[in-house]
Scaffold this motif. Structure first.
Motif, mmCIF file in Angstrom:
data_model
loop_
_atom_site.group_PDB
_atom_site.id
_atom_site.type_symbol
_atom_site.label_atom_id
_atom_site.label_comp_id
_atom_site.label_asym_id
_atom_site.label_seq_id
_atom_site.Cartn_x
_atom_site.Cartn_y
_atom_site.Cartn_z
ATOM 1 N N GLU A 1 53.066 19.036 34.538
ATOM 2 C CA GLU A 1 52.155 19.111 33.391
ATOM 3 C C GLU A 1 52.520 17.970 32.448
ATOM 4 O O GLU A 1 53.675 17.552 32.390
ATOM 5 C CB GLU A 1 52.268 20.459 32.676
ATOM 6 N N HIS A 2 51.525 17.457 31.745
ATOM 7 C CA HIS A 2 51.765 16.315 30.860
ATOM 8 C C HIS A 2 51.203 16.592 29.482
ATOM 9 O O HIS A 2 50.087 17.106 29.364
ATOM 10 C CB HIS A 2 51.101 15.065 31.444
ATOM 11 N N PRO A 3 51.943 16.219 28.430
ATOM 12 C CA PRO A 3 51.429 16.439 27.085
ATOM 13 C C PRO A 3 50.498 15.303 26.636
ATOM 14 O O PRO A 3 50.827 14.135 26.820
ATOM 15 C CB PRO A 3 52.699 16.451 26.223
ATOM 16 N N THR B 1 49.290 8.990 34.739
ATOM 17 C CA THR B 1 48.316 8.452 33.783
ATOM 18 C C THR B 1 47.468 7.336 34.407
ATOM 19 O O THR B 1 46.377 7.041 33.914
ATOM 20 C CB THR B 1 49.043 7.924 32.526
HETATM 21 C C1 LIG Z 1 53.427 15.067 22.025
HETATM 22 C C2 LIG Z 1 52.958 14.027 22.997
HETATM 23 C C3 LIG Z 1 51.646 13.567 22.932
HETATM 24 C C4 LIG Z 1 51.202 12.574 23.809
HETATM 25 N N1 LIG Z 1 49.916 12.141 23.709
HETATM 26 C C5 LIG Z 1 49.494 11.171 24.527
HETATM 27 C C6 LIG Z 1 48.131 10.680 24.441
HETATM 28 O O1 LIG Z 1 47.349 11.139 23.623
HETATM 29 N N2 LIG Z 1 47.758 9.715 25.299
HETATM 30 C C7 LIG Z 1 48.612 9.172 26.228
HETATM 31 O O2 LIG Z 1 48.198 8.307 27.005
HETATM 32 N N3 LIG Z 1 49.892 9.615 26.335
HETATM 33 C C8 LIG Z 1 50.341 10.592 25.517
HETATM 34 N N4 LIG Z 1 51.631 11.057 25.639
HETATM 35 C C9 LIG Z 1 52.515 10.447 26.661
HETATM 36 C C10 LIG Z 1 52.207 11.017 28.026
HETATM 37 O O3 LIG Z 1 52.510 12.396 28.075
HETATM 38 C C11 LIG Z 1 53.045 10.277 29.082
HETATM 39 O O4 LIG Z 1 52.686 8.925 29.037
HETATM 40 C C12 LIG Z 1 52.758 10.792 30.462
HETATM 41 O O5 LIG Z 1 53.190 12.125 30.606
HETATM 42 C C13 LIG Z 1 53.459 9.880 31.466
HETATM 43 O O6 LIG Z 1 53.312 10.378 32.764
HETATM 44 P P1 LIG Z 1 53.263 9.391 34.034
HETATM 45 O O7 LIG Z 1 53.561 10.177 35.252
HETATM 46 O O8 LIG Z 1 51.977 8.634 34.051
HETATM 47 O O9 LIG Z 1 54.358 8.324 33.703
HETATM 48 P P2 LIG Z 1 55.861 8.175 34.206
HETATM 49 O O10 LIG Z 1 56.064 6.761 34.603
HETATM 50 O O11 LIG Z 1 56.224 9.253 35.165
HETATM 51 O O12 LIG Z 1 56.651 8.463 32.859
HETATM 52 C C14 LIG Z 1 56.702 7.563 31.787
HETATM 53 C C15 LIG Z 1 57.435 8.291 30.649
HETATM 54 O O13 LIG Z 1 56.572 9.322 30.141
HETATM 55 C C16 LIG Z 1 57.317 10.523 29.901
HETATM 56 N N5 LIG Z 1 56.801 11.592 30.789
HETATM 57 C C17 LIG Z 1 56.534 11.490 32.111
HETATM 58 N N6 LIG Z 1 56.079 12.657 32.599
HETATM 59 C C18 LIG Z 1 56.090 13.511 31.555
HETATM 60 C C19 LIG Z 1 55.745 14.880 31.410
HETATM 61 N N7 LIG Z 1 55.320 15.598 32.449
HETATM 62 N N8 LIG Z 1 55.896 15.462 30.191
HETATM 63 C C20 LIG Z 1 56.361 14.747 29.133
HETATM 64 N N9 LIG Z 1 56.685 13.443 29.200
HETATM 65 C C21 LIG Z 1 56.557 12.836 30.389
HETATM 66 C C22 LIG Z 1 58.769 10.216 30.187
HETATM 67 O O14 LIG Z 1 59.405 9.822 28.968
HETATM 68 C C23 LIG Z 1 58.706 9.045 31.128
HETATM 69 O O15 LIG Z 1 59.844 8.236 31.058
HETATM 70 C C24 LIG Z 1 52.083 12.054 24.785
HETATM 71 C C25 LIG Z 1 53.390 12.540 24.869
HETATM 72 C C26 LIG Z 1 53.816 13.504 23.991
HETATM 73 C C27 LIG Z 1 55.216 14.022 24.094
#
Ligand SMILES: Cc1cc2nc3c(=O)[nH]c(=O)nc-3n(C[C@H](O)[C@H](O)[C@H](O)COP(=O)(O)OP(=O)(O)OC[C@H]3O[C@@H](n4cnc5c(N)ncnc54)[C@H](O)[C@@H]3O)c2cc1C
Length: 440
Positions: free
Chosen positions: A254-256, A280
């Motif tokens: 799950e992703h925030p 993403t």
């Molecule tokens: C409160 C909050 C609000 C956010 N709002 C937005 C938004 O509006 N738009 C947007 O584009 N992004 C937002 N993000 C960031 C977004 O959640 C991460 O970019 C995304 O989860 C990355 O996943 P990935 O697999 O594409 O990247 P990855 O390459 O797997 O991860 C990149 C980084 O993102 C973080 N991340 C990865 N997976 C998760 C997860 N499941 N839960 C939490 N963090 C993770 C870690 O720090 C990691 O190092 C938000 C994050 C938070 C905490």
């Protein structure tokens, strides 16, 4: 005021539960021949363990508990307090070894009795958990791998520690002591059921679906969501939710994401996602009609939590999403208050919501300052990064500067720089609200 008392209440609950094991030590009969140092070490160990158990409650996302503080603060507390709890737990063996150095032999798992082996295993699980959490990025551990190992190591650390306590057999023999331990263990199981079963079942009952996918500037996509049962998502502008896409509500991934739409249109909430990693980068392949499960809303990053005669928003890149929700909502309310948006981006082409922000200037008392790392030819705006000089130039002057509330969201290095710059131009910490997109 209601929020303040709710906060005090939950802090009280936390203290009662974390200090409850002390009752065992203070009320229980001290076994003969045990020194004060050993008793103290037991007290530290038990309180540290209770705090570890409470870590599950802190991350269970109970809306009543998170509301007064904001889940971001709770998660920050979860991180900081874990180091304190681990420190207390480490003091347990250290004090025992100081009291009687011959006990160091218990560290040899080959000859040591099972009670010591289990204690050592619990400690190793805990230290591995800390190392993986503090240095996850440096060790290049994938977020999903980290998340699963984090949960497994935490459960293992507690299970081994409980085994250690049972085999040591101090403070677990009297019926009331056993009742206290049973109560705490059942509490932990109930929490696990709540997180792993109850919450997913609730999500499964209220699925959402993607109504529309819109391409935005800066490699971002907006997903407009629709609740399948027609119920609105009652969020405040600036809040976020955990999203599950292409998985069942019981799935681990799950992703925030922050809501980017107006809170006045809760029947069609939207999120805007920038391609930064595996998940993403897949947004362009999301089809309308795709099921989405949503856990939220959460977060305290909202102008609606603050009475102020005006707001300043400082954002970078995709950090604009929660700010966009606040601006859109303020526009829908015809809010006349003065607003300032300082918005940093690498290039002019990548400015997410660029055109809509221009339009919003017609509907709001909004001043926009763009800052570009690579400015196009003929650019007359600001260049580089947010600095105290740029803030000095654009922030309201005199008393007005201290009557605004400041909202900062963007990449981590930018946020650190902006927080320092704000403090340098005299903005008190209490007026600055931040949302960090990196949870770990
Ligand atoms: C409160 C909050 C609000 C956010 N709002 C937005 C938004 O509006 N738009 C947007 O584009 N992004 C937002 N993000 C960031 C977004 O959640 C991460 O970019 C995304 O989860 C990355 O996943 P990935 O697999 O594409 O990247 P990855 O390459 O797997 O991860 C990149 C980084 O993102 C973080 N991340 C990865 N997976 C998760 C997860 N499941 N839960 C939490 N963090 C993770 C870690 O720090 C990691 O190092 C938000 C994050 C938070 C905490």
């Amino acid at each position: 005021m209601k929020r303040f008392f709710a906060g005090v209440f939950w802090i009280g609950v936390y203290l009662v539960f974390s200090l409850s094991p002390l009752v065992l030590v203070l009320v229980g009969e001290t076994p003969p021949g045990r020194s004060f140092l050993v008793e103290l070490s037991v007290a530290f160990g038990l309180v540290g363990l209770a705090m570890l158990g409470l870590q599950f409650a802190l991350t269970a996302r109970f809306q009543r508990v998170t509301a007064p503080f904001g889940i971001d603060i709770i998660l920050q507390f979860h991180r900081q307090i874990s180091l304190f709890a681990v420190g207390l737990i480490l003091l347990h063996p250290i004090l025992i070894f100081i009291d009687d150095p011959s006990q160091l032999a218990l560290l040899n798992p080959i000859d040591a009795p099972w009670r010591a082996r289990l204690g050592l295993a619990g400690l190793l699980a805990l230290l591995t958990l800390v190392v993986l959490s503090v240095w996850r990025e440096k060790l290049s551990v994938d977020y999903e791998v980290w998340k699963m190992s984090h949960a497994a190591l935490a459960v293992a650390a507690i299970a081994f520690s409980l085994g250690h306590i049972i085999l040591v057999a101090y403070y677990v023999t009297l019926p009331w002591q056993q009742a206290l331990w049973a109560f705490m263990s059942v509490g932990a199981v109930v929490l696990l059921i709540y997180i792993r079963l109850w919450k997913p079942v609730r999500m499964a009952r209220r699925p959402y679906q993607v109504a529309e996918v819109k391409e935005e500037r800066g490699d971002a996509y907006t997903l407009v969501l629709e609740p399948s049962d027609g119920k609105a998502v009652d969020f405040r502008p600036g809040q976020f939710a955990w999203i599950k896409l292409w998985t069942s509500p019981f799935g681990i991934e799950e992703h925030p994401f922050s809501f980017s739409s107006s809170a006045r249109d809760p029947e069609r909430p939207s999120i805007t996602v920038k391609a930064l990693g595996d998940f993403t980068s897949e947004m362009e392949h999301v089809e309308p009609g795709t099921r989405v499960y949503l856990d939220g809303p959460y977060g305290a990053f909202s102008n609606e939590r603050h009475e102020a005669p005006g707001f300043v928003f400082i954002t970078g890149g995709v950090g604009v999403t929660p700010v966009m929700s606040m601006l859109r909502t303020l526009a829908d309310w015809d809010d006349p208050r003065p607003l300032l948006l300082i918005y940093g981006n690498p290039t002019w082409e990548e400015v997410i919501f660029r055109e809509e922000i221009e339009d919003l200037q017609e509907r709001l008392n909004l001043t926009v300052v763009h800052i570009l790392e690579e400015a196009p030819e003929g650019w007359e705006g600001e260049e580089g990064f947010v600095t105290p000089e740029i803030l000095e130039k654009h922030l309201p002057s005199g008393e007005q500067r201290y009557r605004r509330e400041y909202f900062v969201c963007g990449p981590a290095p930018m946020m650190d720089a902006v927080e320092d710059a704000l403090s340098e131009v005299g903005i008190p910490h209490r007026l600055v609200h931040t949302e960090r997109f990196e949870l770990v």
